[in-house]
Design an enzyme around this catalytic site. Structure first.
Site, short mmCIF file in Angstrom:
data_model
loop_
_atom_site.label_atom_id
_atom_site.label_comp_id
_atom_site.label_asym_id
_atom_site.label_seq_id
_atom_site.Cartn_x
_atom_site.Cartn_y
_atom_site.Cartn_z
N GLU A 1 -12.53 -6.83 -2.91
CA GLU A 1 -11.91 -7.42 -1.72
C GLU A 1 -12.78 -7.06 -0.53
OE1 GLU A 1 -7.68 -7.21 -1.27
OE2 GLU A 1 -7.82 -7.30 0.92
N HIS B 1 0.87 -1.19 0.00
CA HIS B 1 0.00 0.00 0.00
C HIS B 1 0.90 1.24 0.00
CE1 HIS B 1 -3.57 2.20 2.18
NE2 HIS B 1 -3.18 2.82 1.09
N ARG C 1 4.08 6.46 4.85
CA ARG C 1 4.50 6.07 6.20
C ARG C 1 5.21 4.72 6.21
NH1 ARG C 1 -1.35 5.01 8.95
NH2 ARG C 1 -1.73 7.06 8.06
N1 PXP Z 1 -6.32 -5.81 2.24
C1 PXP Z 1 -6.36 -4.46 2.18
C2 PXP Z 1 -7.15 -3.83 1.08
C3 PXP Z 1 -5.66 -3.67 3.11
O1 PXP Z 1 -5.73 -2.32 3.04
C4 PXP Z 1 -4.87 -4.31 4.08
C5 PXP Z 1 -4.06 -3.49 5.04
O2 PXP Z 1 -3.15 -2.72 4.33
C6 PXP Z 1 -4.84 -5.71 4.09
C7 PXP Z 1 -5.58 -6.43 3.17
C8 PXP Z 1 -3.99 -6.47 5.06
O3 PXP Z 1 -4.41 -6.24 6.37
P1 PXP Z 1 -3.51 -6.75 7.56
O4 PXP Z 1 -2.19 -6.02 7.46
O5 PXP Z 1 -4.30 -6.38 8.77
O6 PXP Z 1 -3.33 -8.22 7.41
#
Ligand code: PXP
Length: 251
Positions: free
Chosen positions: A154, A46, A52
């Site tokens: 998603e 991301h 960050r």
């Molecule tokens: N899917 C999406 C769209 C997300 O924004 C995130 C967090 O960046 C995740 C999955 C993964 O989440 P986690 O880091 O809590 O496993």
């Protein structure tokens, strides 16, 4: 129809640790390489407006150095669209982003922002990037994804993962119903956010989900047992749950 279940490993928080001290260690691209060796099917990162964790340079290196498909999570902003079109990742997952949030809180309001989102979905699709929308398990949002021409959604699993145990069943029912609705609409359905060894199996058992994206827990768990072992265990739990739910024998 039976779908295989892919694991996308989100490496953002390797970069969080690196950025705590500046410098280059630990390197998220090295983590992506290890994830590939441990059995991940894709890498997710991301690029936030405030940078960050993942940096522009990380995205460039992930595209150039890693063979697995890259899923770029991005806000629907002109800056992120330009970056996505420049790097052409395999997939782009459009997420809501608020500067002051700790993590992505809640899904995108695709139904309420159709006109703002339409040009982003269109431009990404035209560039051959597989577009996904990160949404709550809400049929209205799935219908909006179809109307926008996004091929993938998603489902945000945060409400399930954060719920007290006695409400897990209710949240799982919402996820399962949304995954079935997405399938009926012809959408490819992914899920993620907050998943752990404890919470992953009921989600992995939902037969029409084809991909789980998991990050924070895996990177945290890697501190204690290593990234390779954390990913392999997650993969095994997912595969076991999926095999049991679809009546296949576990390998
Ligand atoms: N899917 C999406 C769209 C997300 O924004 C995130 C967090 O960046 C995740 C999955 C993964 O989440 P986690 O880091 O809590 O496993």
């Amino acid at each position: 129809m039976k779908y295989p279940l892919r694991l996308g490993v989100n490496i953002d928080h390797v970069a969080t640790i690196r950025n705590a001290r500046g410098g280059g260690h630990p390197d998220p691209v090295r983590a992506a390489r290890m994830a590939a060796q441990a059995g991940a099917d894709g890498i997710t990162a991301h690029l936030r407006e405030d940078r960050r964790h993942i940096s522009d340079e990380d995205i460039l290196r992930l595209v150039e150095e890693i063979d697995l498909p890259l899923n770029l999570e991005m806000a629907a902003t002109p800056e992120m669209l330009e970056i996505a079109l420049r790097h052409r990742p395999h997939a782009a997952c459009i997420v809501p982003e608020r500067r002051e949030e700790r993590t992505t809180e809640g899904g995108l309001d695709a139904a309420g922002q159709m006109e703002q989102l339409r040009p982003f979905v269109g431009a990404l699709r035209e560039a051959g990037i597989r577009v996904s929308l990160f949404v709550e398990a809400d049929p209205r949002q799935l219908d909006a994804a179809v109307a926008l021409g996004a091929p993938v959604v998603e489902l945000h699993t945060g409400a399930y993962c954060d719920a007290p145990a006695h409400l897990h069943g209710r949240e799982l029912d919402r996820l399962a119903a949304a995954a079935a609705h997405a399938d009926a609409l012809g959408l490819e359905c992914h899920a993620g956010h907050g998943l752990t060894f404890e919470t992953v199996q009921p989600v992995a058992a939902i037969p029409t989900l084809v991909e789980l994206n998991i990050g924070h827990f895996l990177i945290g768990e890697a501190i204690f047992g290593g990234l390779d072992s954390a990913i392999k265990r997650m993969r095994a739990l997912m595969d076991q749950a999926r095999a049991e739910s679809t009546g296949e024998r576990s390998a």
